[in-house]
Write an enzyme that holds these catalytic residues in place. Sequence first.
Site, PDB file in Angstrom:
ATOM      1  N   HIS A   1      -1.740   1.333   7.346  1.00 54.72           N
ATOM      2  CA  HIS A   1      -2.190   1.269   5.955  1.00 54.72           C
ATOM      3  C   HIS A   1      -2.159   2.673   5.364  1.00 54.72           C
ATOM      4  O   HIS A   1      -2.533   3.650   6.025  1.00 54.72           O
ATOM      5  CB  HIS A   1      -3.605   0.692   5.884  1.00 54.72           C
ATOM      6  CG  HIS A   1      -4.137   0.561   4.497  1.00 54.72           C
ATOM      7  ND1 HIS A   1      -3.545  -0.239   3.540  1.00 54.72           N
ATOM      8  CD2 HIS A   1      -5.202   1.158   3.882  1.00 54.72           C
ATOM      9  CE1 HIS A   1      -4.226  -0.146   2.409  1.00 54.72           C
ATOM     10  NE2 HIS A   1      -5.230   0.699   2.591  1.00 54.72           N
TER      11      HIS A   1
ATOM     12  N   CYS B   1       0.832  -1.206   0.000  1.00 53.36           N
ATOM     13  CA  CYS B   1       0.000   0.000   0.000  1.00 53.36           C
ATOM     14  C   CYS B   1       0.864   1.254   0.000  1.00 53.36           C
ATOM     15  O   CYS B   1       0.433   2.303  -0.492  1.00 53.36           O
ATOM     16  CB  CYS B   1      -0.936   0.006   1.200  1.00 53.36           C
ATOM     17  SG  CYS B   1      -0.090  -0.043   2.802  1.00 53.36           S
TER      18      CYS B   1
END
Length: 467
Positions: free
Chosen positions: A415, A50
């Site tokens: 994230h 990510c």
Amino acid sequence: RHRAMRHWGVVGGAAAALAAGLYVLWGPMGGRRRRRRGLVPGLLNLGNTCFMNSLLQGLSSCPSFIRWLEEFTAQYKTEQSKPQEHQHLSVTLLQLLRALSCQEVTEDDVLDASCLLEVLRMNRWQISSFEEQDAHELFHVLTSSLEDERDRQPRVTHLFDVHSLEQTETTQKQISCRTRGSLPPVSNHWKSQHPFHGRLTSNMVCKHCEHQSPVRFDTFDSLSLSIPAAVWGRPMTLDHCLHHFISSESVKDVVCDNCTKIQAEGILNGQSIENQRTTFVKQLKLGKLPQCLCIHLQRLSWSNQGTPLKRHEHVQFNEFLVMDIYKYRVPVQKSSHKNPEETPGTKDGTAVKPPEAEQSPGTKPLFMNGASSSSSFLMSPGTFPLAAFPECSAPLYLYRLMAVVVHHGDMHSGHFVTYRRSPSPRGALAVPGQWLWVSDDSVRRASLQEVLAASAYLLFYERVHGR
């Protein structure tokens, strides 16, 4: 009844087998749908990638960077070695960014960026896709690798180019001459810097004799700003971080040549004296502002026990960013008439605070980066209210927000997601005001208010002509 139940069991089993087969062949039913109108492709998460996906989405929202890559890779199109084309980082990066900015014809709503990891490994960058990585570190890897690729390109010099032929021996080793046909001119884009390239100035002034040392210049590709200590009851703004970045600091026990010279002139018989050490005032300024500005907000802090902690506080930022007061100006001699080229907000090459005191009583400053007083400027996302500025004080270094990278989680896991502008059609003059939220392969529309409320980690701005 038993026969009917057996019949429906067979039908249910066949349907389940059919669904399983379709899942194996095509993946989730929603994963093969065509991309919805107005959205951009997502990126496949290859295992904790990510950090890479969020950075690519941010870079793809900067049209100036894509245009520079197109000029940068133009010379590769004339080469015959097509198999080596994918060994160039610039070519691979350009193809990905063009696809993410909807400039490449693709109907897939999810793309695979593993080719970027492969070309980075070919450039001796070992980046694991199964370990926690940082988007800001990857940004430095990409910019430094592009600079290395540019420096590896041979220069083609005409034999009568006396200036180039009189370079040092080290430089001449990098010059290659062709013996057949006409010699093409040196490509300007091989010598130009990428749009994120800027320069910092470092000013040192002696507090005793007020002598100023020569200004030092250092390059940067992103501004890494620490978040100062918050004041209770006052929101933290991007201006506070920028002012903290360029704020002056005292450096003790520095040899001052001018103080030493003055001391020597007062001693007879030419007696030797020790170097005079004094306290200097050091200040950073922005000597060259880039076309694309990447701002990194340092959210790493350390506890008293030495363990890393993440700072979660919100730093207010605006859709438009004025950088005039942070720009270095060459000091001018004091005169009775004002220098017409002096930018408002600067004085003798040093920064001053936003001119709140210069405003008439009862009025608010015209523009503050991240302050709530400029919220009225955010009512119309597609325009900037230059009419609110007097002609003489219109910003010269005006930037527009293009993308925001956000990190959710703590220092050990988390994230990355990206807020980015929806790309404009090729050749369009205005950038649409539509914003998108992208988390790997998930893409949805977002409002400007949601973007400005995000806890930013990376901010991508692009310069627009304010005047």
